[in-house]
Design an enzyme around this catalytic site. Structure first.
Site, PDB file in Angstrom:
ATOM      1  N   GLY A   8     -23.602   2.007 -25.777  1.00 48.83           N
ATOM      2  CA  GLY A   8     -24.468   1.170 -26.459  1.00 48.83           C
ATOM      3  C   GLY A   8     -25.019   0.086 -25.688  1.00 48.83           C
ATOM      4  O   GLY A   8     -24.380  -0.796 -25.135  1.00 48.83           O
ATOM      5  N   ALA A   9     -26.279   0.512 -25.266  1.00 52.93           N
ATOM      6  CA  ALA A   9     -27.035  -0.643 -24.284  1.00 52.93           C
ATOM      7  C   ALA A   9     -27.895  -1.511 -25.101  1.00 52.93           C
ATOM      8  O   ALA A   9     -28.942  -1.899 -24.456  1.00 52.93           O
ATOM      9  CB  ALA A   9     -27.761   0.253 -23.189  1.00 52.93           C
ATOM     10  N   ARG A  11     -28.203  -5.140 -27.285  1.00 51.66           N
ATOM     11  CA  ARG A  11     -28.094  -6.635 -26.679  1.00 51.66           C
ATOM     12  C   ARG A  11     -26.624  -6.936 -26.106  1.00 51.66           C
ATOM     13  O   ARG A  11     -26.330  -7.296 -24.863  1.00 51.66           O
ATOM     14  CB  ARG A  11     -28.494  -7.482 -27.478  1.00 51.66           C
ATOM     15  CG  ARG A  11     -29.979  -7.878 -27.818  1.00 51.66           C
ATOM     16  CD  ARG A  11     -30.183  -8.929 -28.733  1.00 51.66           C
ATOM     17  NE  ARG A  11     -31.812  -9.133 -28.810  1.00 51.66           N
ATOM     18  CZ  ARG A  11     -32.289  -8.580 -29.841  1.00 51.66           C
ATOM     19  NH1 ARG A  11     -31.870  -7.740 -30.663  1.00 51.66           N
ATOM     20  NH2 ARG A  11     -34.029  -8.972 -29.843  1.00 51.66           N
ATOM     21  N   GLY A  13     -24.281  -4.585 -25.275  1.00 45.61           N
ATOM     22  CA  GLY A  13     -23.903  -3.828 -24.177  1.00 45.61           C
ATOM     23  C   GLY A  13     -24.533  -4.135 -22.924  1.00 45.61           C
ATOM     24  O   GLY A  13     -23.990  -4.201 -21.835  1.00 45.61           O
ATOM     25  N   ASN A  95     -20.878   2.869 -39.342  1.00 41.34           N
ATOM     26  CA  ASN A  95     -20.321   2.714 -37.864  1.00 41.34           C
ATOM     27  C   ASN A  95     -19.026   3.355 -37.437  1.00 41.34           C
ATOM     28  O   ASN A  95     -18.784   3.920 -36.435  1.00 41.34           O
ATOM     29  CB  ASN A  95     -20.043   0.892 -37.633  1.00 41.34           C
ATOM     30  CG  ASN A  95     -21.261   0.230 -37.643  1.00 41.34           C
ATOM     31  OD1 ASN A  95     -22.290   0.959 -37.213  1.00 41.34           O
ATOM     32  ND2 ASN A  95     -20.979  -0.767 -37.168  1.00 41.34           N
ATOM     33  N   ASN A 120     -18.367  -3.518 -34.938  1.00 39.46           N
ATOM     34  CA  ASN A 120     -17.779  -3.943 -36.324  1.00 39.46           C
ATOM     35  C   ASN A 120     -17.879  -2.931 -37.298  1.00 39.46           C
ATOM     36  O   ASN A 120     -18.530  -2.014 -37.485  1.00 39.46           O
ATOM     37  CB  ASN A 120     -18.799  -5.288 -36.720  1.00 39.46           C
ATOM     38  CG  ASN A 120     -18.267  -6.610 -35.986  1.00 39.46           C
ATOM     39  OD1 ASN A 120     -16.911  -6.700 -35.740  1.00 39.46           O
ATOM     40  ND2 ASN A 120     -19.329  -7.230 -35.387  1.00 39.46           N
ATOM     41  N   ARG A 151     -15.165 -19.875 -29.705  1.00 35.61           N
ATOM     42  CA  ARG A 151     -15.996 -20.516 -30.617  1.00 35.61           C
ATOM     43  C   ARG A 151     -15.181 -21.708 -31.006  1.00 35.61           C
ATOM     44  O   ARG A 151     -15.827 -22.630 -31.016  1.00 35.61           O
ATOM     45  CB  ARG A 151     -16.362 -19.509 -31.628  1.00 35.61           C
ATOM     46  CG  ARG A 151     -17.562 -18.487 -31.346  1.00 35.61           C
ATOM     47  CD  ARG A 151     -17.850 -17.650 -32.442  1.00 35.61           C
ATOM     48  NE  ARG A 151     -19.098 -16.839 -32.192  1.00 35.61           N
ATOM     49  CZ  ARG A 151     -19.420 -15.709 -32.732  1.00 35.61           C
ATOM     50  NH1 ARG A 151     -18.372 -15.115 -33.517  1.00 35.61           N
ATOM     51  NH2 ARG A 151     -20.351 -14.883 -32.560  1.00 35.61           N
ATOM     52  N   HIS A 175     -11.420 -10.035 -37.758  1.00 35.12           N
ATOM     53  CA  HIS A 175     -12.448 -10.561 -37.272  1.00 35.12           C
ATOM     54  C   HIS A 175     -13.382 -10.611 -38.497  1.00 35.12           C
ATOM     55  O   HIS A 175     -14.614 -10.107 -38.572  1.00 35.12           O
ATOM     56  CB  HIS A 175     -13.033  -9.808 -36.179  1.00 35.12           C
ATOM     57  CG  HIS A 175     -14.315 -10.533 -35.584  1.00 35.12           C
ATOM     58  ND1 HIS A 175     -14.311 -11.525 -35.112  1.00 35.12           N
ATOM     59  CD2 HIS A 175     -15.449  -9.930 -35.255  1.00 35.12           C
ATOM     60  CE1 HIS A 175     -15.577 -11.872 -34.490  1.00 35.12           C
ATOM     61  NE2 HIS A 175     -16.311 -10.761 -34.596  1.00 35.12           N
TER      62      HIS A 175
END
Length: 307
Positions: A8-9, A11, A13, A95, A120, A151, A175
């Site tokens: 996965g390239a 954002r 990745g 997914n 996710n 965070r 998550h």
């Protein structure tokens, strides 16, 4: 490591490749993406920063799956991203199908690798990866808790005005909106948070942490967070690549820990050369245990959709 692969390239990745290259954590980083040219372009763009940033990592990219051949660690960031108003569970069905295809490629080209799942809903997909591969749980883990903890620590720093170097935080569970930020295990250089912040502010930090990803998505509209997730991935990879044996919140397969089996969720783990080497069980109070069980119940509800 000799080779790390990122599937996965997009954002997340691409940002992950940047963080890993800057830390020189592998001799080679290979990016794989279904869109022809995307991974190759990202790899070349990052490679051209090497003289400026001073790293020797070599980056390659392709839409052909054999680019990941021989990888010691495969990081899975590919998947349908959330849109404003969507929960992480809303992208589950598509997914899972994407993950299953990736796992076929990993078994074919990098059968001895370890897996770090980022896509996710990460708790469900980490469990799915274990079921589909049959690999031992030390080889399969998910990234969520490091991001959520970061965070929370950032919000504490913003509210107190104190240095992030002195702030420790901890988040367990799934998550999602039912994650479990643990105030009792969070502190400023060993000093309890309630010495610096009132209860109302602490409660607001807990809620903001739970909705941290959604807050960024609502602000940006066109994309979800990627800088903080990539930095969190790099923290986990460094612990494994350099055998630091760090205790980091990690999505792991539970086998009796915290009274749970056959589910994956965020718990403190020792990460080192052996991957997910051990789960650390905390002594939770009744309300903390109840919150964790409530969070895991939500994960199990999603798992039922895969039966």
């Amino acid at each position: 490591m000799q080779k790390i692969a990122i599937v996965g390239a997009g954002r997340v990745g691409e940002s992950t490749a940047q963080f890993l290259a800057r830390r020189d954590l592998a001799r080679e980083i290979a990016l794989l993406d279904v869109h022809e040219g995307t991974a190759a372009g990202a790899a070349l763009d990052i490679q051209e920063t090497a003289p400026l940033l001073g790293f020797d990592t070599r980056l390659t990219g392709s839409h052909e799956a054999d680019v990941i051949a021989g990888a010691e660690l495969v990081i899975i960031t590919a998947g349908l991203p959330r849109k404003p108003g969507m929960s992480r569970s809303d992208v589950l069905d598509k997914n899972v199908a994407i993950l299953d295809e990736i796992l076929d490629q990993v078994r074919r080209h990098a059968p001895d690798s370890r897996l770090l799942v980022v896509s996710n809903p990460v708790d469900v997909l980490t469990w799915r990866a274990a079921q589909q591969t049959g690999w031992s749980r030390d080889r399969i883990m998910g990234q969520a808790g490091v991001l959520d903890t970061s965070r929370m620590a950032a919000f504490i720093a913003l509210e107190t005005g104190l240095s992030v170097h002195d702030i420790q935080a901890l988040v367990l569970g799934g998550h999602g909106d039912a994650m479990v930020p643990l105030l009792r295990y969070s502190h400023v250089n060993g000093i309890p948070l309630d010495r610096f912040l009132d209860r109302e502010t602490l409660d607001s930090i807990v809620e903001r942490t739970r909705h941290g990803g959604a807050e960024i998505l609502a602000l940006k509209q066109t994309s979800s967070a990627y800088a903080a997730p990539a930095a969190a991935i790099a923290e986990m990879v460094e612990a494994i690549a350099l055998d630091r044996r760090r205790v980091l919140p990690t999505v792991a397969l539970l086998d009796g820990e915290y009274g749970q089996r056959d589910v994956a969720t965020g718990v403190p783990c020792i990460l080192g050369q052996g991957g997910m080497e051990r789960i650390v069980e905390l002594d939770l109070q009744a309300d903390e245990q109840a919150d964790l069980e409530r969070s895991i119940a939500g994960i199990r509800k999603d798992l039922e959709r895969l039966q």
